[in-house]
Design a protein around this motif. Structure first.
Motif, short mmCIF file in Angstrom:
data_model
loop_
_atom_site.label_atom_id
_atom_site.label_comp_id
_atom_site.label_asym_id
_atom_site.label_seq_id
_atom_site.Cartn_x
_atom_site.Cartn_y
_atom_site.Cartn_z
N LEU A 411 0.83 -1.20 0.00
CA LEU A 411 0.00 0.00 0.00
C LEU A 411 0.87 1.26 0.00
O LEU A 411 0.56 2.23 -0.70
CB LEU A 411 -0.93 -0.01 1.21
N LEU A 412 1.94 1.25 0.77
CA LEU A 412 2.85 2.39 0.78
C LEU A 412 3.41 2.64 -0.61
O LEU A 412 3.40 3.78 -1.11
CB LEU A 412 3.99 2.13 1.78
N GLU A 413 3.92 1.59 -1.24
CA GLU A 413 4.50 1.72 -2.57
C GLU A 413 3.47 2.21 -3.57
O GLU A 413 3.75 3.06 -4.42
CB GLU A 413 5.08 0.37 -3.01
N SER A 414 2.25 1.68 -3.49
CA SER A 414 1.22 2.03 -4.46
C SER A 414 0.75 3.46 -4.28
O SER A 414 0.65 4.22 -5.26
CB SER A 414 0.04 1.06 -4.33
N VAL A 415 0.43 3.86 -3.05
CA VAL A 415 -0.08 5.21 -2.83
C VAL A 415 0.97 6.26 -3.15
O VAL A 415 0.70 7.24 -3.87
CB VAL A 415 -0.58 5.36 -1.37
N LEU A 416 2.19 6.07 -2.66
CA LEU A 416 3.23 7.07 -2.90
C LEU A 416 3.66 7.08 -4.37
O LEU A 416 3.89 8.15 -4.94
CB LEU A 416 4.43 6.83 -1.99
N GLY A 417 3.76 5.90 -4.98
CA GLY A 417 4.12 5.86 -6.40
C GLY A 417 3.08 6.54 -7.27
O GLY A 417 3.41 7.31 -8.17
N LEU A 418 1.81 6.28 -7.00
CA LEU A 418 0.74 6.94 -7.77
C LEU A 418 0.76 8.45 -7.55
O LEU A 418 0.59 9.23 -8.49
CB LEU A 418 -0.62 6.37 -7.35
N ALA A 419 0.99 8.88 -6.31
CA ALA A 419 1.00 10.31 -6.03
C ALA A 419 2.07 11.03 -6.84
O ALA A 419 1.83 12.10 -7.41
CB ALA A 419 1.21 10.55 -4.53
#
Length: 466
Positions: A411-419
């Protein structure tokens, strides 16, 4: 004395006279599961294989049934089926495949490496790699990119950097060459009604053995170089140091197996979530606008700062979009188990020794929990909406005592990467065709998810003005 388990017999999905349901399960398993639930109910029995070699696979599609299998009755279901055995033989007996005392020991040793504090410390690696990807996309501005391929490479670079630190570049070349064909080999063997011993010198067995040897040598070399390195903080080094009084430490083979499982489970799952979140936003401009406004407000626009782990709670709509993408495109569309004893799941008898699967792919589309289930609607994941549904109506990370240990990292990787990517680019669907999909160990995109990217113009957010 024979104990009779209450409940009814599962309806049989018979298929064709020659192969039963095997053709459907090999050619388009996701459609076969959806059709079986729609036509025959929440617990069904696929009868697959040629006469004389036919076997039954029970499939459970309700949230209540999934909760029984994965959580409330988890002790009655084991990872003993043929697919897990093939994965064990390809990449070892790590957390994904181990059982009983071996699993509990590994989990106790590895769990401290996945605390929220430890995982949040990897945010910089995620945002650095996302920023590098955004810079690389400048050459493709105005043209289309394949989100499937791009997010696969991004996620692999992130997990490689977290695992291997400075060894990332040389390691990723070997991983990309060896791991995908080993997965495909394991999957084909898992579906085959007759499996020749791996020791037989067939072309497929010999190629797989060469790939496995190369992959094992890579991981063994990295682990060995980490021994005695007091300065490094990558995940492999932390695994080497992991120790407690009860369990001792991981030996060389165990270290290799954990590294390989983290590679296998750690990049495909996150890559799927990222690719399809961007794919859905590219096809839904209004939702993309809402995400962009939220990201700009938190980070300060295109001239703003990079996100940190502390920003995740301030990005609720982006998180809702990600969860909805994971509902429609769960990275693990099917989760397999084998029944230990005669039991009952959702009112249906399941015999001892039966192979059984639960399917996030189907449960995430179950009309009892998801009105108009094929529609993209992030509002399904407001806190109020989530509280109104059964716990296992949405379970992209599995559940119960064997829930994915890396879900916070994903979730960390996905949220920050998308941001980072949404802060820099606008996305427009290049075509309206659905991405063809298949089901292996993870969800498989059998074609590209193309979208056009446009760099956002520099702007000064009020938050950045003096």
């Amino acid at each position: 004395m024979t104990v009779t388990v209450p409940g009814v017999e599962a309806p049989i999905v018979a298929g064709t006279p020659l192969l039963g349901s095997m053709s459907d399960l090999l050619n388009d398993p996701l459609a076969a599961y959806l059709r079986a639930r729609r036509e025959q109910g929440d617990v069904v029995r696929f009868r697959a294989g040629p006469p004389g070699l036919r076997s039954d696979i029970y499939a459970v599609f309700s949230a209540e049934g999934a909760q029984q299998v994965l959580a409330t009755q988890a002790a009655g279901f084991r990872k003993d089926n043929v697919f897990y055995e093939e994965v064990r033989q390809s990449v070892g007996n790590g957390l994904l495949t181990s059982q009983d005392g071996a699993y509990l020991r590994q989990r106790r040793l590895v769990q401290p490496l996945f605390t929220s504090r430890r995982v949040n410390g990897y945010a910089r690696q995620v945002t650095d790699e996302a920023a590098a990807l955004a810079d690389a996309w400048s050459a493709a501005e105005g043209r289309s990119v394949d989100l499937v391929g791009e997010m696969h490479r991004f996620a692999l670079r992130v997990v490689g950097r977290i695992l291997f630190g400075e060894d990332m570049e040389s390691a990723l070349t070997v991983i990309e060459r060896t791991l995908p064909p080993l997965q495909e080999y394991s999957l084909k063997r898992g579906f085959s009604p007759v499996r020749t011993p791996r020791s037989w010198p067939t072309p497929a067995n010999r190629r797989a053995a060469r790939l496995q040897e190369e992959l094992f040598a890579l991981c063994d070399g990295i682990v060995e170089r980490r021994r005695g390195d007091e300065a490094a903080e990558d995940l492999v080094t932390l695994l080497v140091r992991a120790e407690n009084a009860e369990d001792g430490s991981l030996d060389a083979a165990e270290l290799r197996e954990q590294v390989l499982i983290f590679l296998l489970a750690g990049h495909d799952t996150t890559a799927t979530a990222l690719a399809f979140a961007l794919h859905l936003l590219a096809r839904h401009p209004e939702q993309q606008r809402r995400v962009r406004e939220e990201v700009d407000d938190v980070l300060g626009g295109t001239d703003g700062r990079a996100p940190t782990a502390a920003d995740m709670e301030a990005l609720p709509y982006l998180t809702m979009v990600l969860k909805e993408a994971m509902r429609l495109y769960p990275s693990a569309p099917v989760i397999g188990r084998r029944a230990v004893a005669d039991t009952e799941i959702d009112g249906v008898r399941v015999p001892a020794g039966a192979d059984l699967l639960v399917s996030p792919w189907v449960t995430h589309r179950h009309p009892d929990y998801w009105p108009d289930p094929d529609r993209f609607d992030p509002e399904r994941f407001t806190p109020e909406a989530e509280a109104s549904r059964p716990r296992y109506a949405w379970f992209p990370f599995g559940g119960g005592p064997r829930a994915c240990i890396g879900q916070h990292l994903s979730l960390l990787e996905s949220v920050l990467g998308l941001a980072v990517l949404i802060q820099a680019y606008e996305f427009e669907a290049a075509d309206q065709d659905e991405v063809p999909l298949g089901a292996g160990i993870t969800l498989l995109a059998k074609g590209p998810a193309r979208c056009r990217i446009s760099r956002r113009p520099a702007s000064r957010s009020p938050r950045n003005l003096p």
